[in-house]
Write an enzyme that holds these catalytic residues in place. Structure first.
Site, PDB file in Angstrom:
ATOM      1  N   LYS A  17       4.909  23.764 -33.396  1.00  0.00           N
ATOM      2  CA  LYS A  17       3.448  23.845 -33.473  1.00  0.00           C
ATOM      3  C   LYS A  17       2.871  22.444 -33.405  1.00  0.00           C
ATOM      4  CE  LYS A  17       1.423  27.013 -35.721  1.00  0.00           C
ATOM      5  NZ  LYS A  17       0.948  27.964 -36.705  1.00  0.00           N
ATOM      6  N   PRO A  41      -1.593  24.499 -30.196  1.00  0.00           N
ATOM      7  CA  PRO A  41      -0.677  25.319 -29.395  1.00  0.00           C
ATOM      8  C   PRO A  41       0.723  25.378 -29.994  1.00  0.00           C
ATOM      9  CG  PRO A  41      -1.011  23.194 -28.364  1.00  0.00           C
ATOM     10  CD  PRO A  41      -1.931  23.234 -29.550  1.00  0.00           C
ATOM     11  N   VAL A  42       1.431  26.467 -29.676  1.00  0.00           N
ATOM     12  CA  VAL A  42       2.790  26.649 -30.178  1.00  0.00           C
ATOM     13  C   VAL A  42       3.739  26.791 -28.986  1.00  0.00           C
ATOM     14  CG1 VAL A  42       4.271  28.040 -31.648  1.00  0.00           C
ATOM     15  CG2 VAL A  42       1.837  27.921 -32.120  1.00  0.00           C
ATOM     16  N   ASP A  52      -5.977  33.531 -44.081  1.00  0.00           N
ATOM     17  CA  ASP A  52      -6.119  33.998 -42.707  1.00  0.00           C
ATOM     18  C   ASP A  52      -5.009  34.978 -42.364  1.00  0.00           C
ATOM     19  OD1 ASP A  52      -7.270  34.290 -40.262  1.00  0.00           O
ATOM     20  OD2 ASP A  52      -6.531  32.409 -39.434  1.00  0.00           O
ATOM     21  N   PHE A  68      -4.444  26.200 -35.367  1.00  0.00           N
ATOM     22  CA  PHE A  68      -4.369  24.753 -35.552  1.00  0.00           C
ATOM     23  C   PHE A  68      -3.837  24.014 -34.339  1.00  0.00           C
ATOM     24  CE2 PHE A  68      -4.241  26.622 -39.705  1.00  0.00           C
ATOM     25  CZ  PHE A  68      -5.110  25.833 -40.419  1.00  0.00           C
ATOM     26  N   GLU A  79      -1.634  30.024 -28.706  1.00  0.00           N
ATOM     27  CA  GLU A  79      -2.520  29.014 -29.262  1.00  0.00           C
ATOM     28  C   GLU A  79      -2.888  29.472 -30.668  1.00  0.00           C
ATOM     29  OE1 GLU A  79      -3.923  26.421 -27.091  1.00  0.00           O
ATOM     30  OE2 GLU A  79      -4.835  25.497 -28.861  1.00  0.00           O
TER      31      GLU A  79
END
Ligand code: NAG
Ligand code: NAG
Ligand code: NAG
Ligand code: NAG
Ligand code: NAG
Ligand code: NAG
Ligand code: NAG
Ligand code: NAG
Ligand code: NAG
Ligand code: NAG
Length: 797
Positions: free
Chosen positions: A507, A492-493, A604, A490, A487
């Site tokens: 994504k 879930p992947v 980030d 932005f 997750e």
């Protein structure tokens, strides 16, 4: 359309060739030269490059959202793409055909297919001439003697300054010819037409040579007598603006009177008079003349007219709703004029440029219908902060006068009735609209797959693929939970496998992004242009209904934290691997900051955002996510999206200021983590105090016991000096003051050259005030939304 099908060497060669075609970059095919001779020309995608590689002369292209497509011939810094000089700034070249040439008679001409040639040197030319882009950024046309030596200078770009002063350029006047060397701001970052502000060197009738700044001809700031080489205490104010390696010259004789400067160590330096009247140097981004404009961002006011002492304009991403007080389409005015007009118009509470390229002006007053809608998209409006404060920051409704409360009740009552009546009709219309919208979405996506010409820099093409929702469903096995990789901030992947066997990561962006498809498309194309071996590659996208998905290349070795913070897997990371990961991340970050031309600030960076490919090469992911999401969205998802506690620099966490240096901070934390194998937020007990990794590293450093920080799992014994150097660089990166921190290119050279002496790090911030930071976190992240993103104006360079 290119999908990565082939693998191995042929793929690499293929992409190399492709990237050569797309980027007017160092691998543009023709040989680079710094000289133009009679009969020679450079096309729209070609350029001259100075012998030292620092400056480039060529065309840059702008496409604004009204589809104005135009170019300027300009000189730029090759390193960051910033424009330092524009030829004939009032006459951009429209149309798609043209070139820059020196004709047989020695005239420098911008040829274009929309009108007559623009001549740079209409008054002086010679058949025996040659034009050279010098190492100092001056483009000089000289007449040559038969033996090739210089007879005389016919024309030089330094004689026609635009908005930027480079070392060696003059500010002043040539008393023989009457030629004045004056900086004049541009209308906006996209339109080089002379704007409202100018900066000159002269005596202003007072007999004392000084810097004089004007707006539309009127003096708004003078420096007074200056001796900028005086480094005494009395001159301390000035010295804070100019780093100590400047050397100023004041020349005044019967021929000329001017100020110029040089930089002793040859460092990058340029003063720029920006469209809002601020003056700053890239070496020291502090505004010199803070009284430049009428309290628009970055500036302060001289005299409040009918505004109050506490009024100031704030930037907001969004739109005004209601009817403007006035609207002016004059293409020669820009933000600098607009803020002044609003300031001096008593009823004006907000302003914005009329056109998206930053020209024209709209003033807004606070009538009944006035509000600011924050859409988080690329339009920026300026609003008085008192107006925002009264109405809340999001949507501001005008006229909150208590005497009118009953009007509001009536309006509300009427509104309810109308809503009920229209409810049914709306429901039916919506169905139809939705259908229309889907059709429109399809059109936009179709355009995405077919468009070739993109961006504003003349690069062509992108290899973004638009995947159908059905193919993504099939690839991810209907987004099954076994295929879920994790997750992200932005959304879930999922892992997926295309029919051709290629593995992908999908994504799913959270639905609430609120971003329109057109903006989404524009962002995607920008991100697709960011190509670097240390950045995760975006393969394409998929849009279904309101949902957007990004398709990335799949990284088999997951992310760095998967290895680094696991007691057993950590042993797989020997020092050589860790060091190459460090170098890779540094290169990726440098590319984002400097070489990508978009100048993306990641915001980030952390171990879980560094993915590892099959050979354990690091690839930064989630870059550009900050772009894909508007600021509004950032605000909504603050705790997940904007930064991660422990990696955030103090100025970002506390004040919401972010810059390249906040990424450098995060990089420093990552460096310490890689060396120690510890998470930054693990708690260390030292001196009977709990502290985090950064604090612990600092305490050990102070006691010259840094060696204790090294991960005991790294078997390799001869890595010590390299690892200690990494700790040292890491501590430099996490210094409290952003100015003290090195930038990414410094970091790379510090890591690469073991012989370069490193400065001693100063104390870092979070080692001592961990609690304070946690408390201020919730507040700060909100504030960060009011700070303007520095990425937005970069594309224009
Ligand atoms: C330069 O541009 C002009 C105007 O588009 C065109 O007529 C001319 O052929 C071009 N010259 C070269 C050498 O491409
Ligand atoms: C272009 O710039 C030169 C100065 O370099 C000036 O002399 C000339 O008049 C300008 N031409 C146009 C069309 O603006
Ligand atoms: C240009 O150079 C030639 C010799 O190379 C010389 O004969 C001629 O006079 C020169 N013309 C000008 C205008 O200087
Ligand atoms: C000189 O500068 C002052 C401000 O310092 C200004 O009031 C005055 O008008 C200027 N004089 C001229 C001739 O521009
Ligand atoms: C500063 O510049 C002047 C003239 O450009 C030069 O003579 C002087 O040596 C320079 N000073 C230093 C310290 O380089
Ligand atoms: C001024 O210009 C004249 C003619 O170009 C030159 O002879 C003289 O030396 C110059 N004066 C100074 C102080 O540079
Ligand atoms: C547009 O603005 C410029 C700069 O303020 C001014 O000189 C010019 O007269 C204006 N043009 C019109 C048509 O108002
Ligand atoms: C800026 O936008 C306006 C309106 O779209 C357009 O008329 C003008 O030509 C643009 N300016 C430039 C330099 O493209
Ligand atoms: C507010 O909007 C309404 C219609 O949308 C309009 O009739 C009215 O004049 C506007 N009020 C003002 C003060 O502009
Ligand atoms: C508006 O900004 C000014 C200058 O930054 C500040 O002094 C003032 O307190 C602010 N006013 C409000 C209402 O936020």
């Amino acid at each position: 359309m290119v999908v990565m099908k082939a693998r191995g060497f042929s793929t690499v060669v293929f992409f190399l060739i492709l990237s050569c075609l797309w980027m007017e970059g160092p691998c543009t095919s023709h040989a680079q030269t710094d000289t133009l001779r009679p009969g020679e020309f450079i096309g729209f995608l070609d350029s001259l490059v100075s012998a030292n590689g620092r400056f480039r002369l060529g065309f840059n292209r702008f496409v604004d959202s009204s589809n104005n497509d135009y170019r300027y011939l300009r000189i730029s810094y090759d390193e960051d793409g910033a424009t330092v000089w524009v030829a004939n700034r009032t006459t951009p070249v429209f149309g798609s055909g043209g070139n820059f040439t020196m004709d047989a008679d020695g005239f420098l001409k911008i040829m274009h297919d929309q009108g007559s040639p623009i001549v740079l040197n209409p008054n002086r030319a010679s058949r025996n001439s040659s034009a050279l882009l010098q190492n100092d950024g001056n483009f000089v046309l000289t007449e040559l003697n038969p033996d090739g030596s210089t007879r005389q200078i016919l024309w030089e770009s330094f004689d026609f300054p635009t908005d930027t002063l480079l070392p060696g350029m003059k500010l002043g006047v040539n008393l023989r010819t009457g030629q004045r060397w004056v900086l004049t701001s541009s209308i906006s970052n996209n339109v080089a037409t002379p704007g409202a502000f100018s900066l000159e060197w002269g005596n202003n009738g007072s007999g004392i040579e000084q810097l004089i700044a004007r707006r539309r001809g009127e003096v708004y700031w003078t420096s007074g007598a200056l001796n900028l080489n005086d480094r005494s205490f009395e001159n301390i104010l000035w010295m804070t603006f100019f780093p100590s390696n400047y050397n100023f010259s004041y020349i005044s004789n019967e021929n000329e009177s001017y100020l110029s400067y040089s930089v002793l160590d040859g460092a990058l330096s340029r003063w720029r008079l920006n469209p809002e009247g601020g003056i700053s140097d890239i070496l020291n981004p502090v505004f010199l003349s803070s009284a430049a404009c009428y309290r628009s961002p970055g500036c302060q006011l001289q005299e409040p007219a009918c505004k109050s002492e506490t009024d100031a304009f704030l930037q907001r991403p969004g739109l005004f709703r209601g009817f403007p007080l006035s609207s002016e389409g004059n293409l020669s005015i820009g933000l600098g004029d607009c803020s002044a007009q609003c300031w001096n118009t008593c009823s004006c509470v907000g302003y914005a440029t009329l056109h998206t390229n930053g020209t024209g002006c709209e003033l807004w007053s606070r009538d009944l219908n006035f509000s600011v809608i924050e859409t988080g998209n690329s339009r920026i409006v300026y609003v008085l902060n008192s107006t925002l404060a009264e109405g809340g920051s999001d949507a501001v409704n005008g006229n909150g006068n208590e005497n009118n409360w009953w009007i509001w009740i009536i309006i509300a009552f009427a509104a309810v009735l109308i809503i009920l009546a229209l409810g049914f009709l709306c429901y039916q219309r919506r169905k139809k609209l939705q259908e229309d919208k889907e059709r429109e979405d399809e059109d936009i996506l179709l355009e995405l797959t077919t468009s070739n010409e993109i961006g504003n820099d003349g690069r062509k093409g992108h290899d973004l693929k638009v995947f159908t929702f059905a193919s993504i469903m099939a690839a991810t096995n209907d987004f099954s939970s076994e295929n879920k990789l994790g997750e992200g901030g932005f959304g879930p992947v999922y892992k997926g496998k295309l029919p051709d066997g290629q593995e992908i990561a999908v994504k799913r962006l959270s639905r609430s992004s609120g971003q329109g498809l057109v903006e989404f498309k524009n962002e995607l194309i920008l991100i697709a242009k960011l190509q670097h071996m240390n950045l995760v590659r975006l393969l394409g996208c998929c849009v279904k209904g309101g949902e957007k998905m990004l398709i990335y290349e799949f990284m088999p070795n997951k992310s760095l934290d998967f290895f680094l913070f696991d007691p057993t897997r950590r042993e797989l990371l020997n020092w050589t691997t860790r060091y190459s990961i460090i170098e890779g991340i540094a290169q990726g970050l440098l590319y984002l900051h400097r070489h990508s031309r978009l100048r993306v600030i990641h915001r980030d960076l952390k171990a879980s955002n560094v993915l590892l490919d099959g050979d354990m090469n690091p690839k930064i992911s989630d870059f550009g996510m900050a772009r894909i999401f508007g600021r509004k969205e950032t605000e909504a998802n603050t705790n997940r999206v904007v930064g991660t506690y422990g990696y955030m620099s103090p100025e970002y966490a506390m004040e919401g200021n972010f810059s390249e240096k906040s990424d450098v901070y995060s990089f420093g934390v990552l460096l310490l983590e890689l060396v120690s194998g510890q998470k930054n937020n693990s708690t260390f007990h030292h001196l009977d105090r709990p502290m985090n990794l950064v604090g612990y590293a600092w305490e050990l450093w102070k006691r010259e016991r840094s060696i204790e920080l090294l991960d005991s799992k790294i078997g390799d014994k001869n890595f010590r000096s390299q690892a200690l150097r990494c700790i040292h660089v890491g501590l430099l990166c996490v210094q409290e003051s952003a100015i003290d921190r090195p930038n990414m290119s410094d970091v790379i050279s510090m890591l690469a050259n073991e012989t370069v002496p490193l400065p001693a790090p100063k104390q870092n911030a979070f080692s001592t005030h961990q609690k304070l930071v946690e408390i201020s976190l919730s507040r700060s992240v909100q504030e960060s939304c009011s700070i303007s993103a520095s990425v937005s104006d970069i594309e224009s360079r």
